[in-house]
Design a protein around this motif. Structure first.
Motif, PDB file in Angstrom:
ATOM      1  N   UNK A  23      36.569  38.533  57.896  1.00 57.61           N
ATOM      2  CA  UNK A  23      36.702  39.317  56.666  1.00 57.61           C
ATOM      3  C   UNK A  23      36.451  38.415  55.469  1.00 57.61           C
ATOM      4  N   UNK A  24      35.199  38.386  54.999  1.00 54.88           N
ATOM      5  CA  UNK A  24      34.854  37.552  53.848  1.00 54.88           C
ATOM      6  C   UNK A  24      35.689  37.907  52.625  1.00 54.88           C
ATOM      7  N   UNK A  25      35.906  39.199  52.419  1.00 51.66           N
ATOM      8  CA  UNK A  25      36.620  39.645  51.226  1.00 51.66           C
ATOM      9  C   UNK A  25      38.065  39.158  51.241  1.00 51.66           C
ATOM     10  N   UNK A  26      38.711  39.238  52.379  1.00 56.03           N
ATOM     11  CA  UNK A  26      40.089  38.779  52.510  1.00 56.03           C
ATOM     12  C   UNK A  26      40.163  37.256  52.342  1.00 56.03           C
ATOM     13  N   UNK A  27      39.180  36.560  52.908  1.00 56.59           N
ATOM     14  CA  UNK A  27      39.146  35.108  52.762  1.00 56.59           C
ATOM     15  C   UNK A  27      38.980  34.715  51.297  1.00 56.59           C
ATOM     16  N   UNK A  28      38.104  35.399  50.582  1.00 55.00           N
ATOM     17  CA  UNK A  28      37.885  35.113  49.158  1.00 55.00           C
ATOM     18  C   UNK A  28      39.167  35.315  48.358  1.00 55.00           C
ATOM     19  N   UNK A  29      39.944  36.323  48.707  1.00 55.00           N
ATOM     20  CA  UNK A  29      41.195  36.569  47.991  1.00 55.00           C
ATOM     21  C   UNK A  29      42.195  35.439  48.224  1.00 55.00           C
ATOM     22  N   UNK A  30      42.290  34.951  49.465  1.00 60.91           N
ATOM     23  CA  UNK A  30      43.192  33.840  49.756  1.00 60.91           C
ATOM     24  C   UNK A  30      42.753  32.571  49.026  1.00 60.91           C
ATOM     25  N   UNK A  31      41.447  32.313  49.019  1.00 59.70           N
ATOM     26  CA  UNK A  31      40.925  31.139  48.317  1.00 59.70           C
ATOM     27  C   UNK A  31      41.216  31.250  46.825  1.00 59.70           C
ATOM     28  N   UNK A  32      41.065  32.448  46.267  1.00 60.66           N
ATOM     29  CA  UNK A  32      41.357  32.660  44.848  1.00 60.66           C
ATOM     30  C   UNK A  32      42.814  32.337  44.534  1.00 60.66           C
ATOM     31  N   UNK A  33      43.721  32.787  45.378  1.00 58.97           N
ATOM     32  CA  UNK A  33      45.145  32.523  45.158  1.00 58.97           C
ATOM     33  C   UNK A  33      45.441  31.030  45.233  1.00 58.97           C
ATOM     34  N   UNK A  34      44.816  30.342  46.181  1.00 56.59           N
ATOM     35  CA  UNK A  34      45.036  28.905  46.291  1.00 56.59           C
ATOM     36  C   UNK A  34      44.478  28.185  45.069  1.00 56.59           C
ATOM     37  N   UNK A  61      43.856  30.213  35.087  1.00 58.22           N
ATOM     38  CA  UNK A  61      42.542  30.718  35.470  1.00 58.22           C
ATOM     39  C   UNK A  61      41.431  29.698  35.242  1.00 58.22           C
ATOM     40  N   UNK A  62      41.459  28.982  34.137  1.00 60.36           N
ATOM     41  CA  UNK A  62      40.370  28.038  33.850  1.00 60.36           C
ATOM     42  C   UNK A  62      40.294  26.957  34.920  1.00 60.36           C
ATOM     43  N   UNK A  63      41.442  26.478  35.375  1.00 57.63           N
ATOM     44  CA  UNK A  63      41.454  25.475  36.441  1.00 57.63           C
ATOM     45  C   UNK A  63      40.934  26.030  37.750  1.00 57.63           C
ATOM     46  N   UNK A  64      41.292  27.284  38.048  1.00 60.51           N
ATOM     47  CA  UNK A  64      40.813  27.926  39.268  1.00 60.51           C
ATOM     48  C   UNK A  64      39.297  28.073  39.247  1.00 60.51           C
ATOM     49  N   UNK A  65      38.770  28.515  38.112  1.00 59.54           N
ATOM     50  CA  UNK A  65      37.322  28.686  37.990  1.00 59.54           C
ATOM     51  C   UNK A  65      36.610  27.336  38.127  1.00 59.54           C
ATOM     52  N   UNK A  66      37.205  26.294  37.577  1.00 59.09           N
ATOM     53  CA  UNK A  66      36.615  24.956  37.693  1.00 59.09           C
ATOM     54  C   UNK A  66      36.507  24.532  39.158  1.00 59.09           C
ATOM     55  N   UNK A  67      37.555  24.797  39.947  1.00 59.33           N
ATOM     56  CA  UNK A  67      37.533  24.458  41.366  1.00 59.33           C
ATOM     57  C   UNK A  67      36.458  25.245  42.114  1.00 59.33           C
ATOM     58  N   UNK A  68      36.223  26.467  41.684  1.00 57.16           N
ATOM     59  CA  UNK A  68      35.317  27.373  42.381  1.00 57.16           C
ATOM     60  C   UNK A  68      33.895  27.352  41.835  1.00 57.16           C
ATOM     61  N   UNK A 246      28.266  32.515  47.472  1.00 55.42           N
ATOM     62  CA  UNK A 246      28.696  33.914  47.397  1.00 55.42           C
ATOM     63  C   UNK A 246      30.209  34.030  47.523  1.00 55.42           C
ATOM     64  N   UNK A 247      30.798  33.224  48.404  1.00 58.22           N
ATOM     65  CA  UNK A 247      32.255  33.239  48.587  1.00 58.22           C
ATOM     66  C   UNK A 247      32.958  32.765  47.316  1.00 58.22           C
ATOM     67  N   UNK A 248      32.417  31.720  46.683  1.00 62.64           N
ATOM     68  CA  UNK A 248      32.990  31.200  45.445  1.00 62.64           C
ATOM     69  C   UNK A 248      32.921  32.245  44.336  1.00 62.64           C
ATOM     70  N   UNK A 249      31.775  32.917  44.215  1.00 59.41           N
ATOM     71  CA  UNK A 249      31.619  33.949  43.191  1.00 59.41           C
ATOM     72  C   UNK A 249      32.621  35.081  43.398  1.00 59.41           C
ATOM     73  N   UNK A 250      32.822  35.472  44.649  1.00 59.98           N
ATOM     74  CA  UNK A 250      33.782  36.525  44.961  1.00 59.98           C
ATOM     75  C   UNK A 250      35.203  36.078  44.630  1.00 59.98           C
ATOM     76  N   UNK A 251      35.523  34.826  44.942  1.00 55.92           N
ATOM     77  CA  UNK A 251      36.867  34.304  44.659  1.00 55.92           C
ATOM     78  C   UNK A 251      37.125  34.236  43.157  1.00 55.92           C
ATOM     79  N   UNK A 252      36.114  33.865  42.365  1.00 56.12           N
ATOM     80  CA  UNK A 252      36.263  33.829  40.905  1.00 56.12           C
ATOM     81  C   UNK A 252      36.562  35.228  40.373  1.00 56.12           C
ATOM     82  N   UNK A 253      35.838  36.231  40.860  1.00 55.24           N
ATOM     83  CA  UNK A 253      36.079  37.613  40.417  1.00 55.24           C
ATOM     84  C   UNK A 253      37.507  38.055  40.756  1.00 55.24           C
TER      85      UNK A 253
END
Length: 263
Positions: A23-34, A61-68, A246-253
Motif C-alpha cells: 500500500x504505497x498510500x499508507x506507506x506515504x502517510x507513515x513516512x509523512x508522520x515520521x 512542516x518546513x523540516x518535514x518537507x526538507x527531509x522529503x 513519487x513516494x516523497x511527493x505523496x508524503x509531502x502532500x
C-alpha cells in the motif's frame, strides 16, 4: 499493513526476506508522520490501534518537507537514502515487534549507524543480541554490498566502532523498562553478541534466488557463525529513483494536509 514479506535464504549462508510494498498510500502517510517528528506514534500504530495521533504543528512542516525533498532532483541520493531507512525501520517493527529499535535519524546522510535493533528474550526479558543494520537505496546493489557494506561489517567485527556502539546502545536501552543497561551493554559489546542486517534496494538482476545468492556472496566470510547472525532484506523496484520521488511527493502532500487540518 503497507509492507508484506516473503522468506528468502541461501542455505547456511544467510536468511531474510523480500519486501513487497502493498500500500504505497499508507506507506506515504507513515513516512509523512515520521518526517513531522511522530516516530513514537508510528511505532505504536504498527503494533496496536485505538489511540489518537498527535496534532502536527505548522512549525514542524518546513523540516518535514526538507527531509522529503531532494536539493537537486538530479542527485536525490540523500533524500532517497533517508526515506529507505525509514521504510526499513517500519519493516523491522512489522517483522520483530518485540525488539527495541532505534528511531529513524532526522537528518540526511547521518554519520552514525543506519539502524540498531536490540533483541530481548520474551520470557526472561534479558537482552540477547544487537542487530547492526546497513540500509541502502542504491542502483548498484552488488557494488554497494561488496565495496562498502562488507567493509563496514568487518570494522564492526574487529571492534573499530565499539565506543560508538556502546553509546548508541546506552541511549536506546535507557528508554526501556526493567533492563540492566550496564549488563546489557557488556553482553552486547564486550561479549560480541552481534548480528547483522542488510536492507537494500534491488533491480531485476537480483530479483530471483540466483541473483540474491550473487548479491550476498561472501557474507559468511565477513560475519562468521550461525546463520541467524546474517540477515538479508531486499526491496525490488523497477525504477527506484522514480518510485522514491513519487513516494516523497505523496508524503509531502499528506504532511501538509495534516498540518492544515490542525491550523
Amino acid at each position: 499493513m503497507p509492507i508484506t514479506f516473503t522468506a528468502i535464504s541461501n542455505k547456511d549462508d544467510w536468511a531474510g526476506s523480500s519486501w513487497t510494498i502493498a500500500k504505497d498510500d499508507e506507506l506515504a502517510e507513515l513516512i509523512a508522520k515520521i518526517a513531522l517528528g511522530q516516530s513514537r506514534y508510528v511505532r505504536r500504530v504498527l503494533k496496536e490501534t485505538g489511540f489518537p495521533a498527535p496534532d502536527p504543528k505548522e512549525t514542524e512542516l518546513s523540516g518535514a518537507i526538507k527531509l522529503l525533498t531532494a536539493t537537486d532532483p538530479k542527485t536525490p541520493w540523500h533524500r532517497d537514502g533517508w526515506m529507505f531507512q525509514v521504510i526499513s525501520w517500519i519493516a523491522a517493527h512489522l517483522q520483530h515487534p518485540g525488539d527495541l529499535i532505534a528511531p529513524p535519524h532526522m537528518i540526511h546522510a547521518h554519520k552514525g549507524f543506519d539502524g540498531i535493533q536490540v533483541r530481548i528474550d520474551e520470557k526472561t526479558h534479558q537482552v540477547t543480541s544487537v542487530v547492526i543494520c546497513e540500509e541502502k537505496a542504491t542502483e548498484n546493489a552488488r557494488k554497494m554490498v561488496r565495496d562498502r557494506i562488507w567493509g563496514e561489517f568487518e570494522g564492526m567485527q574487529s571492534g573499530a566502532r565499539d565506543n560508538e556502539l556502546a553509546a548508541e546502545l546506552t541511549r536506546l536501552l535507557e528508554t526501556a523498562k526493567d533492563i540492566d543497561v550496564d549488563k546489557a551493554v557488556e553482553t552486547i559489546v564486550w561479549k560480541n553478541a552481534r548480528h547483522y542486517r542488510i536492507a537494500i534496494t534491488i533491480d531485476d538482476e537480483h530479483s530471483d534466488a540466483d541473483g540474491q545468492k550473487k548479491l550476498f556472496d561472501g557474507y559468511s566470510k565477513v560475519v562468521e557463525g550461525e546463520v541467524v547472525r546474517r540477515r538479508s532484506e531486499v526491496l525490488h523496484l523497477e525504477d527506484m529513483r522514480s518510485w522514491m520521488a513519487a513516494l516523497a511527493a505523496s508524503a509531502i502532500k499528506k504532511a501538509t494536509a495534516m498540518v492544515i487540518a490542525n491550523v
